[in-house]
Design an enzyme around this catalytic site. Structure first.
Site, short mmCIF file in Angstrom:
data_model
loop_
_atom_site.label_atom_id
_atom_site.label_comp_id
_atom_site.label_asym_id
_atom_site.label_seq_id
_atom_site.Cartn_x
_atom_site.Cartn_y
_atom_site.Cartn_z
N LYS A 99 0.88 -1.18 0.00
CA LYS A 99 0.00 0.00 0.00
C LYS A 99 0.91 1.22 0.00
O LYS A 99 1.62 1.47 0.97
CB LYS A 99 -0.91 0.01 1.22
CG LYS A 99 -1.88 1.19 1.19
CD LYS A 99 -2.64 1.33 2.49
CE LYS A 99 -3.49 2.61 2.43
NZ LYS A 99 -4.02 2.96 3.77
N GLY A 160 -8.68 9.62 9.40
CA GLY A 160 -9.08 9.75 10.79
C GLY A 160 -10.13 10.81 11.09
O GLY A 160 -10.49 11.03 12.25
N ALA A 186 -9.89 5.82 3.95
CA ALA A 186 -9.78 6.97 4.84
C ALA A 186 -11.06 7.78 4.94
O ALA A 186 -11.74 8.04 3.93
CB ALA A 186 -8.63 7.90 4.45
N GLY A 187 -11.37 8.17 6.16
CA GLY A 187 -12.48 9.07 6.43
C GLY A 187 -13.82 8.42 6.68
O GLY A 187 -14.79 9.11 7.02
N ASN A 208 -10.13 1.84 9.59
CA ASN A 208 -9.27 1.63 10.75
C ASN A 208 -9.79 2.40 11.96
O ASN A 208 -10.35 1.83 12.89
CB ASN A 208 -7.84 2.02 10.42
CG ASN A 208 -6.85 1.71 11.55
OD1 ASN A 208 -5.67 1.99 11.43
ND2 ASN A 208 -7.29 1.13 12.65
N THR A 209 -9.64 3.73 11.95
CA THR A 209 -9.94 4.54 13.12
C THR A 209 -11.35 4.32 13.65
O THR A 209 -11.56 4.16 14.87
CB THR A 209 -9.76 6.04 12.79
OG1 THR A 209 -8.41 6.26 12.37
CG2 THR A 209 -10.06 6.90 14.00
#
Length: 269
Positions: A99, A160, A186-187, A208-209
């Protein structure tokens, strides 16, 4: 329904939910969340793991017989650093999947488009299966596809932030233009964001977050799994056709024709 596989870099996956390994409060919680998510593709930051050591705290929570490891070049600020990290990953047994992250911006953590393209081109020549994390730029995504990347990973919103998909029109163009899998990365802060991405036609999402810092990462991982599956089914069977929206209500059941309606009306006259 026939099995709906996701194919990236010559490998087939049943799950379309990728999981990150950062920010979990413990390895055990991370491991349980990955299992509950059903994910078969898990990304790890090379600066946080020792790929030579199976007993590494993070790696010990990942069943590598069932899960493809996706090392990332997090921390790289330019193409040279990203290429160096990718080579180190492969030398340590991380495989050919990488990645690609090139992020010189410490505030908004936005990827560098020029350095990302430069690094991707070189890594493809070196035999890597490159999955670049980039801005939602349709032309850049097409260029990355042309140089040989096995997927593109446009951000929904900055890393995040949990803001969801803030650049929907651009992502729709990317999905329409690209022949390689499009992974929204992301996001995504809520399962509904993941479902939205899949309904748009994205091939997968990476989260993830939103899972790792939630009150119950294991159950939220399950929620994201179900949301991805629901969004994918909606896309497959509705496609780009949406249910028409109306200002006036439209009953799903008839408002006339009740049993014995004629007799009831005549008896009241």
């Amino acid at each position: 329904m026939a099995e709906d596989f996701l194919e990236i870099g010559g490998r087939k996956f049943s799950s379309r939910l990728f999981i990150g390994t950062g920010k979990f409060s413990s390895t055990e919680i991370m491991k349980s969340a990955i299992i509950e998510s059903g994910s078969e593709f898990v990304t790890v930051a090379l600066r946080r793991v020792n790929l030579d050591n199976p007993a590494d705290d993070i790696l010990s929570g990942i069943d590598r017989n069932k899960i493809e490891l996706l090392p990332n070049t997090s921390g790289a600020r330019n193409s040279e650093e990203a290429i160096k990290l990718a080579k180190l990953s492969r030398a340590m047994g991380g495989g050919d999947f990488i990645k690609l992250e090139v992020i010189p911006d410490p505030v908004y953590l936005l990827p560098d488009p020029l350095e990302s393209l430069k690094a991707a081109e070189e890594l493809v020549k070196l035999g890597f299966k490159v999955m670049p994390y980039i801005n939602a730029d349709p032309i850049l995504c097409k260029r990355l596809e042309e140089v040989g990347c096995v997927s593109v990973m446009p951000l929904g919103s900055p890393i995040g932030t949990n803001q969801g998909i803030k650049n929907r029109s651009n992502i729709e163009m990317i999905i329409s233009m690209c022949k390689v899998p499009v992974v929204i990365d992301a996001g995504l802060g809520e399962p509904s964001h993941a479902a939205e991405a899949m309904e748009m036609g994205a091939d997968a999402v990476l989260v993830n977050t939103a899972i790792a810092v939630s009150g119950n990462p294991v159950q939220i991982a399950k929620a994201f799994k179900l949301a991805v599956e629901a969004g994918r089914l909606s896309f497959l069977y509705r496609g780009r056709k949406t249910v028409q929206q109306n200002l006036k209500a439209n009953a799903s059941s008839p408002l006339t024709g009740f049993l014995d309606e004629e007799n009831r009306i005549s008896s009241n006259i």
